[in-house]
Scaffold this motif. Structure first.
Motif, short mmCIF file in Angstrom:
data_model
loop_
_atom_site.label_atom_id
_atom_site.label_comp_id
_atom_site.label_asym_id
_atom_site.label_seq_id
_atom_site.Cartn_x
_atom_site.Cartn_y
_atom_site.Cartn_z
N PRO A 177 0.80 -1.24 0.00
CA PRO A 177 0.00 0.00 0.00
C PRO A 177 0.83 1.28 0.00
CG PRO A 177 -0.95 -1.60 1.50
CD PRO A 177 0.36 -2.17 1.06
N GLY A 178 2.04 1.24 0.54
CA GLY A 178 2.88 2.44 0.56
C GLY A 178 3.21 2.95 -0.82
N LEU A 179 3.09 2.09 -1.84
CA LEU A 179 3.38 2.52 -3.21
C LEU A 179 2.37 3.52 -3.74
CD1 LEU A 179 4.54 -0.85 -4.83
CD2 LEU A 179 5.97 1.15 -4.34
N LYS A 180 1.27 3.70 -3.03
CA LYS A 180 0.30 4.72 -3.47
C LYS A 180 0.89 6.12 -3.38
CE LYS A 180 -1.79 4.96 1.16
NZ LYS A 180 -2.95 4.54 1.99
N THR A 181 1.96 6.29 -2.61
CA THR A 181 2.61 7.59 -2.49
C THR A 181 3.78 7.74 -3.46
OG1 THR A 181 4.14 6.85 -0.76
CG2 THR A 181 1.99 7.69 -0.04
N ALA A 182 4.03 6.72 -4.29
CA ALA A 182 5.19 6.75 -5.20
C ALA A 182 5.14 7.96 -6.13
CB ALA A 182 5.25 5.47 -6.01
N ARG A 183 6.30 8.52 -6.40
CA ARG A 183 6.40 9.69 -7.27
C ARG A 183 6.75 9.33 -8.70
NH1 ARG A 183 9.87 13.47 -3.01
NH2 ARG A 183 8.15 13.84 -1.54
N VAL A 184 6.83 8.03 -8.99
CA VAL A 184 7.13 7.56 -10.34
C VAL A 184 6.09 6.52 -10.73
CG1 VAL A 184 9.61 7.99 -10.19
CG2 VAL A 184 8.69 5.77 -9.48
N GLY A 185 5.94 6.32 -12.03
CA GLY A 185 5.02 5.31 -12.50
C GLY A 185 5.66 3.94 -12.55
N PHE A 186 4.84 2.91 -12.56
CA PHE A 186 5.31 1.54 -12.73
C PHE A 186 4.23 0.77 -13.46
CE2 PHE A 186 3.98 2.43 -8.37
CZ PHE A 186 2.91 1.56 -8.18
N VAL A 187 4.66 -0.22 -14.24
CA VAL A 187 3.73 -0.93 -15.12
C VAL A 187 3.24 -2.25 -14.53
CG1 VAL A 187 4.72 0.11 -17.18
CG2 VAL A 187 5.59 -2.10 -16.38
N GLY A 188 3.91 -2.73 -13.50
CA GLY A 188 3.49 -3.99 -12.89
C GLY A 188 4.61 -4.58 -12.06
N GLY A 189 4.40 -5.82 -11.63
CA GLY A 189 5.40 -6.45 -10.78
C GLY A 189 5.27 -7.96 -10.77
N LEU A 190 6.30 -8.61 -10.30
CA LEU A 190 6.32 -10.05 -10.08
C LEU A 190 6.42 -10.27 -8.58
CD1 LEU A 190 6.54 -13.00 -11.13
CD2 LEU A 190 9.02 -12.66 -11.20
N ARG A 329 25.48 6.74 -2.45
CA ARG A 329 24.18 6.88 -1.81
C ARG A 329 23.09 7.21 -2.83
NH1 ARG A 329 23.39 9.33 4.08
NH2 ARG A 329 21.29 9.36 3.21
N GLY A 330 23.52 7.76 -3.98
CA GLY A 330 22.57 8.27 -4.96
C GLY A 330 21.48 7.30 -5.36
N PRO A 331 21.84 6.08 -5.84
CA PRO A 331 20.79 5.14 -6.25
C PRO A 331 19.86 4.75 -5.10
CG PRO A 331 22.94 4.44 -7.05
CD PRO A 331 23.19 5.57 -6.09
N LEU A 332 20.41 4.66 -3.89
CA LEU A 332 19.60 4.26 -2.74
C LEU A 332 18.64 5.37 -2.36
CD1 LEU A 332 22.48 2.70 -0.58
CD2 LEU A 332 21.12 1.61 -2.37
N ASP A 333 19.15 6.58 -2.25
CA ASP A 333 18.29 7.73 -1.94
C ASP A 333 17.21 7.91 -2.99
OD1 ASP A 333 19.32 8.72 0.50
OD2 ASP A 333 21.00 9.65 -0.54
N ARG A 334 17.60 7.79 -4.26
CA ARG A 334 16.66 8.02 -5.36
C ARG A 334 15.53 6.99 -5.33
NH1 ARG A 334 16.93 10.27 -10.71
NH2 ARG A 334 19.10 10.80 -10.33
N SER A 335 15.89 5.72 -5.15
CA SER A 335 14.87 4.68 -5.16
C SER A 335 13.89 4.85 -4.01
CB SER A 335 15.52 3.29 -5.10
OG SER A 335 14.56 2.27 -5.27
N LEU A 336 14.40 5.15 -2.82
CA LEU A 336 13.52 5.37 -1.66
C LEU A 336 12.64 6.59 -1.90
CD1 LEU A 336 12.70 4.61 1.25
CD2 LEU A 336 14.51 6.15 2.05
N ARG A 337 13.22 7.65 -2.41
CA ARG A 337 12.48 8.89 -2.66
C ARG A 337 11.40 8.69 -3.74
NH1 ARG A 337 16.68 11.67 -3.52
NH2 ARG A 337 16.66 11.70 -5.80
N ASP A 338 11.70 7.86 -4.74
CA ASP A 338 10.74 7.61 -5.81
C ASP A 338 9.57 6.75 -5.35
OD1 ASP A 338 12.26 9.05 -7.60
OD2 ASP A 338 13.00 7.31 -8.72
N LEU A 339 9.88 5.70 -4.56
CA LEU A 339 8.85 4.70 -4.27
C LEU A 339 8.16 4.90 -2.93
CD1 LEU A 339 10.66 1.48 -5.59
CD2 LEU A 339 9.11 3.02 -6.81
N PHE A 340 8.91 5.32 -1.91
CA PHE A 340 8.33 5.49 -0.57
C PHE A 340 8.76 6.85 0.00
CE2 PHE A 340 8.75 0.91 -1.24
CZ PHE A 340 7.46 0.48 -0.96
#
Length: 416
Positions: A177-190, A329-340
């Motif tokens: 449910p936390g992905l409802k706050t994501a700042r990027v789009g996503f097409v699906g998941g496995l 730190r860049g990829p880690l910060d970016r991914s967290l900021r984008d998704l949660f």
């Protein structure tokens, strides 16, 4: 028998536990002042049984070039005048075929799924607690072409009876449910519902405490210099505290395992790949991850560990350099900021790096070496936490002269 285990990370400690459970007299040696203070200390927290996959696969050479050119990309190469770096790299490229990928993933899933069974049993027997959750892994795809290329992985999951779900964006939000706050789009998941999460260091320390109650002796702050031999047998371990002897010896030294056996004429194709992590205090539990979300674009995993979020990933090929580069730190910060983006306070995060012991085919080296009483349990790469219980049980069976519960014929050093 009397057994010496070299290394007190999660692999060495799990080996000690199952050896002691089998009735052996076990001693563990490590240069660190305690358990799980190197690679096992602050990894991504995933127990990714179904997600177990080799890095080498079709399309990886092209992806690697793209990643190296990305800002905050998941891969960094710091070239060195080290022949082992380049030989290992060529071996990895040789495994980037569809046939090799299918073979290697099959091996890894076989061991990982067995490890899942062993972890279930271990939790039931001991009640061990480690901020664990049993709520699956979601591999999240931002681009359609990522989702379109999961066919091979799904076939292996089917082959080994691993449950999975292919989700649309709404299904991803329903699972996390936390992905409802994501700042990027996503097409699906496995989604792999049988995967778990947990604090690897906490687990290893507590498993070590259980080992001690079972009679296992731990010698910390002990430098291991070399293995002594006579004929085709190991006769002892030379340390800065003196010579230690046993009936059998287990090398579980992660990235440093090749150094320990090189003088014995053994070439173990393990090379260190540095990974980084952030440990972030949760500020809003309602929009924090429930379990693990793997951001396929940046190869970053975001995992819930109690009241913390562990963000782990990236691969830095730089030999045995353990420098903590702030730029990573860049990829880690970016991914967290984008998704949660609203889940935790990244400004209060602790930043860490560790060396993952990677084989070119992704599969660990598990089994007897050419010396009759020497065993290897090493080279688990990013999946040491995932494969620890299964690897420890297999190792204990092999040392005890018993057939393992799974096929181990293609796991030992002879496959090279």
């Amino acid at each position: 028998m009397k057994i010496l285990v070299l290394g007190s990370g999660v692999i060495g400690t799990a080996s000690a536990y199952y050896l002691a459970k089998a009735g052996h007299e076990v001693t563990v040696i490590d240069r660190q002042p305690g358990a799980a203070l190197e690679t096992s200390f602050a990894n991504a927290g995933e127990l990714s049984y179904g997600y177990a996959s080799p890095w080498a696969g079709p399309g990886i050479p092209q992806k690697a070039i793209k990643w190296l050119l990305m800002t905050d990309g998941p891969l960094v190469l710091r070239p060195k005048l080290d022949p082992r770096m380049w030989i290992w790299g060529l071996q990895l490229l040789a495994n980037c075929t569809e046939r090799a990928y299918a073979i290697n993933k099959g091996r890894m899933v076989r061991l990982a799924e067995y490890s899942r069974e062993m972890m279930i049993a271990l939790r039931a027997e001991t009640g061990i607690a480690y901020d664990g959750r049993e709520q699956g892994t979601l591999q999240l795809f931002r681009e359609q072409k990522q989702l379109d290329h999961i066919g091979g992985d799904v076939e292996v999951l089917k082959q080994y009876g691993v449950p999975y779900e292919v989700l649309d964006p709404a299904g991803c939000v329903a699972a996390e449910p936390g992905l409802k706050t994501a700042r990027v789009g996503f097409v699906g998941g496995l989604r792999l519902p049988n995967d778990d999460t947990g604090d690897c260091q906490m687990f290893t320390v507590r498993l070590g405490e259980l080992c001690a109650k079972m009679g296992v002796t731990f010698h910390y702050n002990t430098r291991i210099d070399r293995l002594a031999t006579e004929g085709d047998r190991i006769t002892g371990v030379s340390t800065d505290k003196g010579m230690m002897t046993a009936d059998a010896y287990v090398v579980a030294l992660g990235s440093y395992s090749p150094h320990m056996v090189r003088d014995l004429g053994l070439t173990v194709p393990i090379y260190p790949i540095k990974g980084y992590s952030l440990t972030v205090p949760i500020t809003n539990a309602e929009v924090a991850p429930i379990s693990t979300v793997m951001d396929e674009t940046y190869k970053v995993a975001t995992t819930r560990l109690g009241d913390r979020i562990r963000v782990g990933g990236t691969a830095e090929i730089a030999g045995y350099d353990t420098t903590l580069h702030p730029s990573r730190r860049g990829p880690l910060d970016r991914s967290l900021r984008d998704l949660f983006p609203e889940a935790g306070d990244a400004s209060k995060a602790s930043f860490w790096c560790g060396l993952r012991p990677m084989t070119p085919d992704g599969t660990p080296v598990l089994g007897k070496a050419k010396y009759g009483n020497l065993f290897l349990n090493t080279g688990h790469g990013t999946l040491g936490w995932t494969m620890a219980a299964g690897s420890g049980k297999v190792l204990a069976d092999l040392v005890s002269g018993k057939p393992a519960d799974i096929d181990t014929s293609d796991l030992d050093l002879s496959r090279y």
